[in-house]
Design an enzyme around this catalytic site. Structure first.
Site, PDB file in Angstrom:
ATOM      1  N   GLU A 101     -16.108  31.610  80.015  1.00  0.00           N
ATOM      2  CA  GLU A 101     -17.131  31.834  78.992  1.00  0.00           C
ATOM      3  C   GLU A 101     -18.531  31.354  79.380  1.00  0.00           C
ATOM      4  OE1 GLU A 101     -16.821  33.346  75.617  1.00  0.00           O
ATOM      5  OE2 GLU A 101     -15.404  34.191  77.045  1.00  0.00           O
ATOM      6  N   SER A 366      16.439  65.507  40.940  1.00  0.00           N
ATOM      7  CA  SER A 366      17.803  65.231  40.471  1.00  0.00           C
ATOM      8  C   SER A 366      18.229  63.781  40.656  1.00  0.00           C
ATOM      9  CB  SER A 366      18.797  66.157  41.179  1.00  0.00           C
ATOM     10  OG  SER A 366      18.552  67.499  40.823  1.00  0.00           O
TER      11      SER A 366
END
Length: 594
Positions: A101, A366
């Protein structure tokens, strides 16, 4: 001669005016430059957020949803853990992060002119943003005090705050702030929370490969974390290790050894395909304990194996039958107490979070008929009693059977097994429809039902989870249930905040009626429309198909579980030949046959 001199004077005068205008223009540019270099930074400084308030900024407490086997399903909110100082971490963890970093972290004063220049050149050459030049100190400034919005004011304030942080704190303190606040994917903030989530261990115990994985996540936490993709996480870790080697932290021989190190503990693998369930469970938690300011863990009813299996079967079946214009589906599996063992609200949670199992309203067709036959049993009818399956007209409405045939005199069991519409309407016309509605409501249907002649054919809309709940009442001997997902809730210190009480013994259906209806639903699978749901052992259920094959269902139960399957399309378009008797019944059978 006089004219020439006059012309010369006019030219000099014009040149004099032009020089004056140029000086004014230069003065304006100078003033603007002064404002930009002095006044604008002063404005940015004066409008900095309150630092004390920013440091103490509240966060949304985390809620971790856990399956019944102890594996994590999903976390909501922001997950932080205890503060870990840099001196408590293995040195290679710090080396990996600094190398990746901000390799000049210990040399610069909050702003690295070398990294910044290198990044600007790389971006200019590429013609787009490909490399960042922010230091760890600048990232701490942004994470603690500012928003992620990209504009000049924020960048200036970020730089000013970076200078202030370097003046106020030591390098080790700044790095500690960074490591405990940085976002590391899957809702985790800080290296300790990430280590616990991804590797089930403290960051103090990370090995070198795990440290490289965490360092690699910093570039794109959502992409490179092991939950999103273990393969991508490892590929990114290789880049981190190469950078560490180039910076002299490790040798080539050491790099090769690190790549062979184990990565986390496999036994706590995260539950897959459970996003819809996690959303449902999270909403239930909010209703159980309300607002909270501490992190909590919720133990749920989810069966990981069943959840992953059901989701896979649903997805594979739909993908294989797209030519039949079926694009979506839902599955709900309950135990006899109403506990949700598996729930799939669609075939791809990442593409659509709309939960078709709990939010969609679809016609049951149904699959609603058992409520009609239950009401008949309650009114003295028997499974072997006869009913006529012949054309019928009710206030001008003339229903038909699905196959356009008539079967004459049939028993109630035969009528339900073959899903005969005419026999069912004929039966319903001899019953109080209000009782049919009352049965459906007390058994779990929560959506409105209109008292119309077509009600027995399921022409209104229901939720999948409601229909599963209603069938559970039949499966467990007539006792009322309510679907639930959460068994226990604990805070981070292990204090129990909630425990589900024992089920209430509220029997709403009589034993004889339940036994007769169960027998009739068994016959649906043995000899009726549900033959494709047949399993070895006991099983009972009902098919359902709405008009024009827009919805297809199979809802049923075995000795242990109740499962509802729905297939259809979000736009309500018809499917091609898909009915409750084929694909939904097949899906149900595959799920139930463990």
């Amino acid at each position: 001669m006089a004219k020439a001199q006059k012309k010369k004077k006019k030219t000099k005068k014009r040149e004099s005016k032009q020089r004056f205008k140029n000086r004014i223009r230069i003065l304006k540019i100078f003033v603007l430059l002064v404002i930009t270099l002095l006044i604008y930074p002063a404005y940015c400084l004066l409008t900095l957020p309150d630092m004390n308030e920013a440091i103490n900024r509240s966060r949304q407490p985390s809620t971790t949803i856990i399956a019944e086997n102890g594996n994590e399903i999903r976390s909501f909110g922001t997950v932080y853990s205890e503060v870990v100082r840099t001196e408590e971490l293995p040195q290679f963890v710090v080396d990996a992060i600094v190398s990746t970093e901000d390799r000049r972290f210990y040399q610069h004063f909050g702003f690295d002119i070398i990294s910044f220049t290198r990044a600007m050149i790389a971006n200019a050459v590429a013609g787009r943003y490909v490399q960042g030049g922010s230091t760890i100190t600048q990232q701490v400034a942004k994470n603690l005090f500012l928003t992620s919005q990209k504009n000049i004011k924020r960048k200036v304030q970020e730089l000013l705050l970076a200078f202030w942080l370097e003046y106020k704190f030591s390098k080790e303190q700044i790095l500690t702030l960074y490591l405990n606040r940085v976002y590391l994917g899957s809702g985790t903030y800080g290296i300790e929370a990430a280590s616990q989530k991804y590797f089930q261990k403290s960051s103090r115990d990370l090995n070198m490969l795990e440290a490289a994985v965490i360092a690699g996540m910093l570039k794109a936490p959502s992409r490179y974390n092991p939950i999103a993709s273990k393969e991508r996480a490892l590929e990114r870790a290789k880049v981190v290790l190469k950078v560490m080697q180039e910076n002299g932290f490790i040798s080539e021989n050491m790099r090769q050894k690190i790549l062979k190190m184990p990565l986390g503990r496999e036994k706590n693998a995260r539950v897959q395909d459970a996003g819809y369930f996690a959303d449902w469970a999270y909403s239930e938690i909010n209703g159980l304990i309300g607002e909270r300011d501490n992190d909590i863990y919720a133990i749920t009813t989810l069966d990981q194996e069943l959840q992953e299996k059901a989701s896979k079967i649903l997805r594979q079946t739909i993908v294989a039958n797209k030519y039949r214009n079926v694009t979506q589906g839902a599955v709900v599996i309950l135990d006899k107490s109403g506990g949700i063992k598996a729930l799939s609200g669609g075939i791809d949670y990442n593409k659509s979070q709309f939960n078709r199992a709990t939010q969609a309203l679809r016609q049951p067709g149904s699959a609603f008929k058992p409520f009609v036959y239950l009401t008949a049993l309650q009114n003295g009818w028997k499974p072997d009693d006869k009913i006529m399956d012949v054309p019928i007209s009710v206030k001008g409405w003339k229903p038909e059977n699905a196959d356009k045939k008539y079967y004459g005199e049939v028993t109630l069991t035969q009528a339900l097994a073959k899903s005969l519409n005419l026999a069912t309407i004929n039966l319903a016309e001899q019953l109080p429809r209000s009782e049919i509605i009352r049965n459906a409501k007390k058994m779990g249907i929560t959506t409105p039902m209109q008292n119309t002649p077509s009600l027995p054919l399921g022409t209104f809309e229901v939720r999948v989870i409601d229909l599963a709940t209603a069938y559970t009442t039949i499966a467990n001997g007539g006792y009322a249930v309510w679907p639930y997902a959460v068994r226990e809730i604990y805070d981070r210190d292990g204090y129990q905040l909630y425990q589900r009480g024992s089920d209430s013994d509220m029997q709403i259906l009589q034993d004889e009626d339940v036994e007769n209806l169960t027998y009739m639903l068994e016959e649906v699978i043995r000899s009726g429309t549900g033959k494709k749901a047949k399993v070895s052992g006991f099983a009972a259920g009902k098919t359902g198909t709405s008009q024009d094959n827009r919805d297809a269902w199979f809802v049923g139960f075995d000795d242990d579980l109740i499962c509802a399957v729905w297939l259809g399309n979000d736009d309500d378009s018809p499917m091609k030949g898909v009915s409750g008797s084929n694909l939904p019944a097949e899906i149900w059978r595959k799920i139930i046959q463990k």
